[in-house]
Design an enzyme around this catalytic site. Structure first.
Site, PDB file in Angstrom:
ATOM      1  N   LYS A 136      25.009  14.234  -3.184  1.00  0.00           N
ATOM      2  CA  LYS A 136      24.061  14.716  -2.176  1.00  0.00           C
ATOM      3  C   LYS A 136      24.710  15.089  -0.841  1.00  0.00           C
ATOM      4  CE  LYS A 136      19.843  14.274  -4.047  1.00  0.00           C
ATOM      5  NZ  LYS A 136      18.886  15.402  -4.096  1.00  0.00           N
TER       6      LYS A 136
ATOM      7  N   SER B 228      13.995   8.494   0.131  1.00  0.00           N
ATOM      8  CA  SER B 228      14.225   7.054   0.059  1.00  0.00           C
ATOM      9  C   SER B 228      15.543   6.781  -0.645  1.00  0.00           C
ATOM     10  CB  SER B 228      13.109   6.381  -0.732  1.00  0.00           C
ATOM     11  OG  SER B 228      13.061   6.938  -2.029  1.00  0.00           O
TER      12      SER B 228
ATOM     13  N   GLU C  98      16.988  15.189 -18.361  1.00  0.00           N
ATOM     14  CA  GLU C  98      15.898  14.527 -17.632  1.00  0.00           C
ATOM     15  C   GLU C  98      15.544  13.225 -18.331  1.00  0.00           C
ATOM     16  OE1 GLU C  98      12.998  17.610 -15.485  1.00  0.00           O
ATOM     17  OE2 GLU C  98      12.852  17.757 -17.653  1.00  0.00           O
TER      18      GLU C  98
ATOM     19  N   GLY D  90      10.057  11.809 -17.070  1.00  0.00           N
ATOM     20  CA  GLY D  90      10.030  12.770 -15.960  1.00  0.00           C
ATOM     21  C   GLY D  90      10.533  14.123 -16.417  1.00  0.00           C
TER      22      GLY D  90
ATOM     23  N   ASP E 186       9.469  17.152 -16.195  1.00  0.00           N
ATOM     24  CA  ASP E 186       8.751  18.260 -15.568  1.00  0.00           C
ATOM     25  C   ASP E 186       9.496  19.589 -15.690  1.00  0.00           C
ATOM     26  OD1 ASP E 186      10.297  16.493 -13.704  1.00  0.00           O
ATOM     27  OD2 ASP E 186      10.085  18.223 -12.386  1.00  0.00           O
TER      28      ASP E 186
ATOM     29  N   SER F  92      26.501  12.015 -11.385  1.00  0.00           N
ATOM     30  CA  SER F  92      26.046  12.420 -10.066  1.00  0.00           C
ATOM     31  C   SER F  92      26.070  11.348  -8.990  1.00  0.00           C
ATOM     32  CB  SER F  92      24.629  12.990 -10.180  1.00  0.00           C
ATOM     33  OG  SER F  92      23.771  12.026 -10.752  1.00  0.00           O
TER      34      SER F  92
END
Lengths: 325, 325
Positions: B57, B82, B208, B212, B214, B308
């Protein structure tokens, strides 16, 4: 055991490095800004937990086995160990196209036994409470004509272990200090040979668990002394007395020994996990504990640290480090 | 949210890499013979768990903040998160000499809150059950004149995340396939832009958590659809719908999505711990789970995998992975 002490020199470590090239992993050197700030030094972490079999032991085992004559090698090799040396000798035998017999206690952790057998070694068990593993391994070796690869008490093993420090220094440049764990003393003897051979001014500091301070007591006494069987989580360092050969080298080469307690080792393992994102077994975390507690003393500028191994299963890690965090 | 979709190109990722040079860690690429044998491929693990703040990130956050005008930067930056994006924006602000305000839920894990505050950010809390963090962050940003750095829905963020794949490919050469986790979709959109920009034949597979899925559902439907709030240990991927920008890129670039269950993620975390000696948080382990379960399908020769992140404390790891091993 040798009666006259064969020296191990920087050239021996260099020869070992040449033999191990392309066989051992050139393990990464990690840095951490947080650790530098806490230690007040530039800390260079040589990550032997990423070595093949998960510990530095493969260096010495492969080097010693590789120096046998073709005839010796063809007859097979043997070792006694319940830990990382067992896997190291088993893998070295496989890589060198020969067979290995490993003497392990009946109650060795199943994961270590499986890993050793997974490399194709034959496992001979003994009762830890009544048996003498050295005598058993020597008898087996004599009977079958096998070459015994000791865990530390051999110049070829020591020279092989020293390649970890040699690689570190070649990659990062001269060190003001080098910190490494002390079990039987092979890793630090080889590492000190490399470090002081290259730069005589490098301070070399060993780390022992409080309960297994046989090398510190021996250095203070000026002779090898024995301690009771140590109760410590640092299973790789639960020895009662230094080796004759390793002690003869270490009394000449070491600048000091630092002791760390089991709770401090746990904290260091947790720090490695949470901040460095790496897995260390208890013995592998002792040098980090020496840094984080400040026991290693005020440190000079550039400090090399050998993180010796990472063989711990998730269950044991959870029991040692999971609570309270 | 942008109404016309700005494209992100390989050149954008290259520009991001130039900006990030010397700022982000060039994270190591690990190999494992055991994993290669299990996966039936040559697997190259890009270890973003070793990135600054412990996750990829920081790449996108620093790049997006660094592209602000001096005037914008001087007024400060803001974010809502968060998780790892909070720490990433906080550190980016500190490195760029400005201030950050991070909107976090009241019940965010104390360790994440402390880490974010530790980089000097101001933390504004909200009630996760009644508050709207996006509206709150946007209102705060408008009121104080702050630049909002979204977690994935921004071309500069996506280009920054893509530098992880670019580094990997520059170091190891062309990949037959690239596997990465899919949360909001920024990492995989940037990574696919880099990988396919360099070698159009590279297959790009997203992973995924089952709960989740999506992005998979959206790809099947050909439009963004929403799923119920996912119950999964993979907190970095617990989103209900893909981003508009990330989805527009991913529907063009992805070759498939693989789903993994929480138990499979736990197994992959344990494998990373015991065999690779590295720490992965649940989302960071999803691509490894896709490989170890065979869900990623028969793989071509050289497979890049983006691990990641590694932000998990020892206590949570013990609860998730400690039993039964």
């Amino acid at each position: 055991m040798p009666t006259s002490v064969p020296p191990v020199t920087l050239d021996d470590v260099r020869d070992a490095a040449a033999r191990l090239k392309g066989i051992v992993h050139r393990t990464p050197v990690l840095r951490s800004r947080t650790l530098d700030a806490l230690a007040g030094a530039e800390v260079l972490l040589k990550c032997e937990n990423f070595q093949r079999v998960g510990a530095f032991k493969f260096r010495g085992a492969y080097h010693a086995a590789g120096r046998l004559t073709p005839g010796q090698l063809a007859r097979g090799i043997a070792a006694y160990s319940s830990g990382n040396h067992a896997q190291a000798v088993a893998l070295a035998a496989r890589e060198l196209g020969t067979t290995a017999v490993i003497v392990m206690p009946q109650d060795a952790p199943p994961s270590k036994r499986e890993a050793t057998a997974g490399y194709g070694a034959e496992i001979v068990t003994y009762d830890r409470y009544t048996g003498d593993r050295v005598a058993l391994a020597e008898a087996l070796a004599a009977e079958r004509g096998l070459a015994l690869i000791p865990p530390y008490e051999h110049p070829d093993v020591i020279a092989g272990q020293g390649t970890a420090a040699l690689e570190l220094i070649e990659e990062t440049g001269p060190l003001d200090a080098l910190i490494a764990p002390v079990g039987g003393g092979g890793l630090i003897a080889g590492s000190a040979t490399a470090a002081k051979g290259l730069h005589p001014g490098t301070r070399v500091i060993g780390v022992e668990p409080e309960a297994g301070d046989d090398t510190r007591r021996s250095l203070e006494a000026g002779r090898r002394v024995a301690v009771p069987v140590p109760r410590t989580i640092a299973d790789g360092q639960a020895l009662t007395t230094p080796g004759e050969l390793t002690f003869s080298l270490n009394r000449r080469l070491l600048d000091g020994i630092v002791l760390v307690g089991d709770d401090e080792i746990r904290d260091a393992m947790r720090f490695a996990f949470e901040r460095l994102k790496i897995v260390l077994e208890p013995s592998g975390a002792t040098p980090l504990a020496a840094l984080l507690t400040g026991r290693a003393g005020p440190l000079p500028g550039r400090v090399g640290v050998i993180l010796s191994g990472g063989n711990i299963d998730a269950g044991r890690f959870a029991r040692l480090c999971g609570a309270g965090s």
